[in-house]
Design a protein around this motif. Sequence first.
Motif, PDB file in Angstrom:
ATOM      1  N   VAL A 225      38.451 -25.312  -9.738  1.00  0.00           N
ATOM      2  CA  VAL A 225      38.929 -26.040 -11.012  1.00  0.00           C
ATOM      3  C   VAL A 225      38.277 -26.903 -11.588  1.00  0.00           C
ATOM      4  N   VAL A 226      37.371 -27.852 -10.845  1.00  0.00           N
ATOM      5  CA  VAL A 226      36.476 -28.730 -11.328  1.00  0.00           C
ATOM      6  C   VAL A 226      35.412 -28.151 -12.257  1.00  0.00           C
ATOM      7  N   ILE A 227      34.739 -27.271 -11.437  1.00  0.00           N
ATOM      8  CA  ILE A 227      33.691 -26.391 -12.396  1.00  0.00           C
ATOM      9  C   ILE A 227      34.261 -26.109 -13.661  1.00  0.00           C
ATOM     10  N   GLY A 228      35.352 -25.300 -13.518  1.00  0.00           N
ATOM     11  CA  GLY A 228      35.882 -24.633 -14.847  1.00  0.00           C
ATOM     12  C   GLY A 228      36.285 -25.769 -15.901  1.00  0.00           C
ATOM     13  N   GLY A 229      36.350 -27.065 -15.493  1.00  0.00           N
ATOM     14  CA  GLY A 229      36.671 -27.910 -16.442  1.00  0.00           C
ATOM     15  C   GLY A 229      38.007 -28.072 -16.105  1.00  0.00           C
TER      16      GLY A 229
END
Lengths: 282, 334, 231, 236, 392
Positions: A225-229
């Motif tokens: 989720v974080v990497i994906g934005g």
Amino acid sequence: MAIQLLNGIVYGGLLYLLAVGLVLIFGLREVVNFAHGALFMLGSYIGFTLAAAGHWWLGLLVSVVAMAAVGCLLDVLVFRSLRKHDHIVTVLITFGLLLILETVVTVTWGKAYLSYPVPKLLDGTVTIAGSPFPIYRLFIIVVSLLVAGGLAAWLRYTRMGLYVRAASTNAHVTSIQGIDVDRLSLVVVGLGTALAGLSGVVAGPLLTLSPTMGNYILIDSFIVVVIGGLGSFAGAFFAALLIGQIHNLGAIYLPWAATMLPFLLMIGILIWRPTGFAGSRT
Amino acid sequence: MTALSQGDVPAASSPLLKTRGLLAMALAALLLGVAAPRLVSSQLMLSLATQAIFDALLATSVGFLVLQNGRVSFGQAAFFGLGGYAFGVLVARGLMAAELAVLTALALPTLVAFLLGLVFARIAGVAHAMLTLAVGQAFYEIAFRWRELAKGDDGMAFNLPPRIFGFDSSLLQDPSVMVVVAWTILVLALLGLALFANSRMGQIAAAVRDNAERARFIGHDTTIPPAIVYAISALLAAIAGLLQATYNGYIAPQMFHWSLSGSALIMAVVGGAQFILGPAIGAVCFFILKDFAGRFAEYWPAIVGSVLVIVTLVMPQGIVGLLKAGWFRMRRQA
Amino acid sequence: MTLLSFHDVHALYGQARILNGVSFEIAAGERVALVGRNGVGKTTVVNTLCGVTRIERGHVEIRGEEVRDLRRYTAAKNGISVVLQGRGIIGNLTVEENLLLGTATRRRGPWTLESIKALFPILEERKASPGLALSGGQQQMLAIGRALMANPDLLILDEPSEGLAPVIVDELADLLVRLGDQGMGILLIEQSVGLIRRVAERFYVLSKGAVAASGSLAEIQAEDFHKHITI
Amino acid sequence: MSEAIAIQGIGIERRYGGFRALKGVDITVRRGEIRGLIGPNGAGKSTLIDVLSGRVRGQPGQVLIDGRDVSRLKPQERRRLGLARSFQRTNIFPMLSVEQQLRIASWAVAEAGVEEVMEELNLTALARMPAAEISYGDQRRLDLALALVGRPSVLLLDEPAAGLTVEESHGLATILRDLANRWNVTVLLVEHDMQVVFSICDGITVLHLGETLAEGNVAEIRADQRVVTAYLGTEA
Amino acid sequence: MFKAVMMTGVALGAMLSVSGAALAADPLKIGVATDMSGTYASLGEEVMRATRFAIDEANAAGGVDGHKVEFKSYDTEAKPDVARRQVEKLVMEGYPVITGMIASGEGLAIAPLMQRWGSLYISVVNKADELTGANCAPRVFRVNTQSAMDAATVKPWLKERKEKKWAVVAIDIAWGRGSAELFSKAVKETGGNMVAELFPPANTNDFAPYIEQIKKAGAEGVWVVLAGRDAVNFAQQSKQFGLTDAITVAGVSFTTDGTVKTLGDSAKGVFGIINYSSTLDTPENKAFVKAWTDKYKVPPTNFEGEAYLGYQVLFQAVKDAKSVKTDDIVKALPGKTYDTIMGKLVLRAEDRQLLKPNYFGIVEAVNGELRPVVKTTVAAADVAPEVVCKTK
């Protein structure tokens, strides 16, 4: 190699199913849901009860429906009243929910490891690139692609999908247009939780059931989720596939660092772009 | 997730208690600590108190980061573990004198945190939480898998050298001594934090937390002060880790684990992260809660979870926040 | 018919009272301006209508009926479109998607995707660009277009002239007058005298959270108009 | 004459995406002068202030303070060289008390002057209040005070009177004029309130669509037909 | 909740049947610190079941030498620091006979403290050799099989096998690495060779990359050193990939009753080291299994057997010592021969490790239910580990 890539997609697909639920809930409610892994676990157990008795597909259906109901309940009882709280407070509350859910499952199903059967229809292997590959794993790929495609289509081509995207970016402006964001989020949180249930059942034949099973996959989903934005659906999809591949290829080519690779990747990406690679939420 | 306290009655910002008052309070607390082992005969109580104080130190270090930098860390255990491991490994291998090992165990995490702080301070919210989580887990993985370092996942028991700083080191594993040492350190740490918060650097850091852009436009550098806060916060965590490692004579990778970071954060928020004293009070309450819930065997998570949900809903400002609000209400009525 | 009326509305924001007994009303086809300096509570009027700020005392009526539970969507569902200050364009949606958001209430009327694009040709030209890529003036057109898509009976605009070149302000003024003539109520919350002078027939001057003066321009100017608004 | 120039911007450009907010603007403010910077919304006034103060970089463009090129300096370095600014949207430290934030501001530039500034801007009574809890008008003055601490040599003000009542604006104008004289501060003032601008400015620069439309003293500007059409309208 | 209160309190059976004499004597107080909510919660549950069984049984017989047996249990979450705290609590609350910890790290963390606290620890699950080897500590005993004993069981079995190309999949923790190393050595010594050595991290969700590598390496057999969740995940996924049917799968701690029960058909035909099996053909064991099955409806598992063994040894030592004082029990425990469900076993005085036979078996259907069945027995003397321990 082809097999390895496929395996990466399988795990990535599973991560996507979980992560997209997190994204949906975060988008509408701005809740970083630590209980999501526990919901995944609960969904898996609910499905198990029927699957073990030979009704795998019914188990899938019941789990998805039951988890959707759980999600709606959560939204009304918990998330709705958390709107005005700071993020960190909501994290604490979802963490409390996680502890409660784990105990509920322990009391209901016990602590012993449980394992799912593979549905008869999908048992066995097919030969890919000269070696046997479980049909069930292909099924996981198909399910995650169907969900990704379905979700993308829903978000892009339906009125409600438009509202969801709008509300995920700016709930205030969206509601000013006459959209009841609370009702919308009931649907969205329900959907996100139902997807946790779906992934719980789908992951069942791969993973061992235990009351803590959600914790082992939750961190990976957060990374996705974080990497994906945060809050980006497409970002989550690509990040999930990326993390899936990194898990697989890392285990083969960089075994000593495999568990750290997702973390290192996240650190790198966040320092490069603090908003993740799908970029900005306004 | 950035600033817990935005929009609340600021606590740290209003001119703090006068330094003299602080010193008097600290002195009283210290005396109380020294007297405690003579007043409490139960070794169990003293030992539990000792461990609660370790938790309090760790929670204070997390809370301090929230208070001064407005940043939520999910990886504070990285520095806790680093302090414990640096000391344990150096002492077990006899690589340097124990005194030097203590200094190294405190300096290393502090330095690492300062360097990380230079980069991390500008990242806020969930991303910051995940970054710190990642750093903590990276350390955990190293400790967990590097068996040559400290026996990997099994953890490593080590013997203290007979004397540290001239004192019989076995005393450090006696709860009636350690409780005084830990308490003294906690009181001094809290005093130090209060003094720092009042110092120039502390106030500049608070200004950067409040409004980094404006801080630049009134002429202040906005990288170093938050990094110093990271360093101080890590130093506290390292002290806690060092004390725990010394007291237990044992280090294990769980000292780095995110669940420990998470617990510390819970303690800090439950106690009231926008107050210097809040996290320590939260840690003690959480410790007592968990100890109590532990009687109900495998049902304890549900008990802790329910209390957590209720407490955070009822008092989002934490225990100290609630007390303070109550105090003001009383005074207003009086 | 009175479309919207505030009756002695008091509202708090945190501890500070922002509205201190505001009363006003606006009927179909009327063009009314709510003027006053920053911080006097103009935007709070919008926020109160949208349920962001809670009413402490007094009440709001829509079409003569008291609305107790004001939510963010209440106004739109009752045929009142709001163009927020700062425009409220959703940056990662395309221009066309932003426009479609306006149809959420499914009210039918003359304004459709086609007629809006005819009104603002630039929106047709840039229909696939993300909202954020538009310039300030274009964003303002998009925000107004989106509000019109709901075919409202009353259009509320909060500081619409902000960031607009004078030429465009002229066009905006003409448009608003035209809309009023077609029977739509217009409530303009503005500081720029240029726009309100050309558009509004009736004024409410807000000061310290209450209406200090009201009436036509001449009536207002007779009083302390200049004390309260810019220029 | 270069030693008499307090701040100078040369050929300043700035784009946001495809939008050219500034199209090569030159601006010069002489020492001790109060220069008004006016123009319609979106003309690039705030952007110009941002470039001069270092909030954003000119692309390209050069900023000189007292003849020294500061184009590559960070905002805090420019502030220490005596360039201070205020903000259009109140930009203060909400959780810090009035006095505390002024004191913090003073450390960067001069050790004293906090009481003086509080006095001048009528903030003394509010010294211990957290900034979030004081009224809007007080916050606007606090914003200004933050810029005035340490008697900066150049002050960039972005709509300091926005949201103030006529009396407040009037008072503010008086204070500004007075302080500029007594402390020898050079001021570049962006303001919509023409009464303020006309009453205290020595010279006025008019920006329009990212370019300089006109420059001159108050009378010249009021008489300039282009300015009247583009901006002043009936106000002239 | 009610159940929990009972569990932490006095065993119910005891209250009904104690004689006056037993009441007069001091009770034997046992502190069970085990994992109830962590990674190994299901093993902790097995330990608790054995605890309740053994103590009920003892109390029903009038206590141990007239001493009523009481226990108190706390959750260690399988974390060493929590274990330390809980054990300290148990000791200080008057339950100085400690047992039940699962993870070796927990045992190793509290072992050095036993001397200081005047308590004693009997390991029933910890496998790390160091506990009674390099890091052995006074007042620490082990009745379960340590890793070195498992390793010594492999060689006799390997000699019988025709597979020569082996792969190993071992959890990347000290136990896994150590076991894998010993296995590789045994393979080489018996004329085979290792084609792949893989170390997945603990709590691996997807074993596919490891399974692929085993296949690619052309292994004829794979040795699995995984436990709990990891074991089940691996077994399930390798079955799906057809690995289990294609090559020989064997392992340590892999074919436990718990795993087999979870896996069902996927476990069929898997070989493995067995430390205790309910199918052992001794009269004592048969009686135990019958009593157990009467009570719990299912036969005892590997860990339940070993945990019960711990109580058998403890109770006999208490009888010998004629005391429930820890100092007396500690003196009485080592160097004696004990009558147990696994026969007559010696608790070696030098390192305080119980010397017991070890088994190699295969998962087969017994009375229609899959269960690990003993095929090869290796005598206690043949698996006895070298004495490394120096402390008394």
